[in-house]
Design an enzyme around this catalytic site. Sequence first.
Site, mmCIF file in Angstrom:
data_model
loop_
_atom_site.group_PDB
_atom_site.id
_atom_site.type_symbol
_atom_site.label_atom_id
_atom_site.label_comp_id
_atom_site.label_asym_id
_atom_site.label_seq_id
_atom_site.Cartn_x
_atom_site.Cartn_y
_atom_site.Cartn_z
ATOM 1 N N CYS A 50 11.664 -10.242 10.340
ATOM 2 C CA CYS A 50 10.458 -10.282 9.521
ATOM 3 C C CYS A 50 10.793 -10.612 8.071
ATOM 4 C CB CYS A 50 9.720 -8.960 9.619
ATOM 5 S SG CYS A 50 8.170 -8.921 8.707
ATOM 6 N N CYS A 82 7.959 -3.239 12.423
ATOM 7 C CA CYS A 82 7.567 -3.938 11.198
ATOM 8 C C CYS A 82 6.176 -4.556 11.324
ATOM 9 C CB CYS A 82 8.608 -5.029 10.899
ATOM 10 S SG CYS A 82 8.275 -5.986 9.423
ATOM 11 N N GLY A 138 0.814 -1.207 0.000
ATOM 12 C CA GLY A 138 0.000 0.000 0.000
ATOM 13 C C GLY A 138 0.847 1.257 0.000
ATOM 14 N N GLY A 139 2.177 1.091 -0.156
ATOM 15 C CA GLY A 139 3.082 2.224 -0.204
ATOM 16 C C GLY A 139 3.569 2.504 -1.608
ATOM 17 N N VAL A 140 4.301 3.599 -1.764
ATOM 18 C CA VAL A 140 4.746 4.002 -3.093
ATOM 19 C C VAL A 140 5.825 3.064 -3.643
ATOM 20 C CG1 VAL A 140 6.496 5.621 -2.202
ATOM 21 C CG2 VAL A 140 5.502 5.979 -4.475
ATOM 22 N N ASP A 141 6.695 2.523 -2.792
ATOM 23 C CA ASP A 141 7.792 1.687 -3.287
ATOM 24 C C ASP A 141 7.287 0.414 -3.954
ATOM 25 O OD1 ASP A 141 9.662 3.520 -2.327
ATOM 26 O OD2 ASP A 141 9.756 2.565 -0.370
ATOM 27 N N SER A 142 6.410 -0.307 -3.278
ATOM 28 C CA SER A 142 5.884 -1.532 -3.876
ATOM 29 C C SER A 142 5.005 -1.229 -5.081
ATOM 30 C CB SER A 142 5.121 -2.360 -2.834
ATOM 31 O OG SER A 142 4.047 -1.623 -2.286
#
Length: 368
Positions: free
Chosen positions: A101, A197, A13-17
Amino acid sequence: MAERLKILVGMSGGVDSSVAALHLLEAGHDVRGLFMKNWEEDDNRDYCAALVDLEDAQAVSNKLGIPLHTVNFSHEYWERVFKRFLKEYETGLTPNPDILCNREIKFKEFLEHAVALGADAIATGHYAGIRKEAGGYVLLRGKDANKDQSYFLYTLGQHQLGRAMFPLAAMEKSWVRDEARRAGLGTSGKKDSTGICFIGERKFREFLSRYLKPNPGEIRDADERVLGEHNGLMYYTLGQRQGMGVGGAGEPWYVARKDLANNVLYIAQGHDHPALFSTWLTAGELSWVAETAPSLPFQCTAKTRYRQPNQNCTIESLDRGACVVRFRTPQWAVTPGQSIVFYEGEKCLGGGVIADCEALAISLVSAA
């Protein structure tokens, strides 16, 4: 075009992924998204906000025209990451849950789940690189030195690297946001996630006290003078300069050592106090990317915390698979429970968990 692969992208849900999925899709691959829910204990919009992240991941997937799978690894996270997190804090260590993680969830459970779904590879939005060489796969630093995340990935071995992709390896963060805006992705301006995390941002002491009982004890200086009382050693980390409740004139006070046996928190005044520096440390739970240790003693560089500049050191062998690391220059606030990660140029060689370290100029252990 290179071989078209079926790739499952970990969508947070972030910009990187989001941009990782975009780049793989534009490269012609068969891209699917996977959203992992790994925390349920008190998930709500104030903390984890998993529902909000899922909505953002779904919106990006819809924009890109790719399917989004969901999976719940909360049990696995609790059993293999969070329980250890609590145990290490209880024993006076300062663990790094992001590293555990990655090893136990993102590149084990996620990878196994992706293979079961028929994927050829998994991809994430990490700022790191993978290169195939004659001797196998190597883990590389990311191009963006300010975002390089190889430190958190040192436990990955040949199997994981052979089935993983990091599309952002050659990108800088500003470029990633530009790419997201170009593609009209709603995550382009989303704030980077911080905190524990998969658990998120929260008042750490309050959160930890839900699971570990407070255990007050004395705060002392190097001369064994009692300066105050702490609420529990678990709430402090080496190098910390706030939260001790010790005032007075002069330079700030810093946490220098935790004496678990006597439940004493030792502090030192001034950032450059010799009690805050170490010339060597021991590390266990060693993990090598090549899956074989270099011939020891071995000279390389290392960092004992994320974003720290690499430091020259020599790795020496120790019994039972541990090692001694000796630094060319003294290191500040080396923290047991954190990881030391080794590098040779742009290659991440592996690392281990810091066990203990030497106070350079004075001992904070009582004469008794």
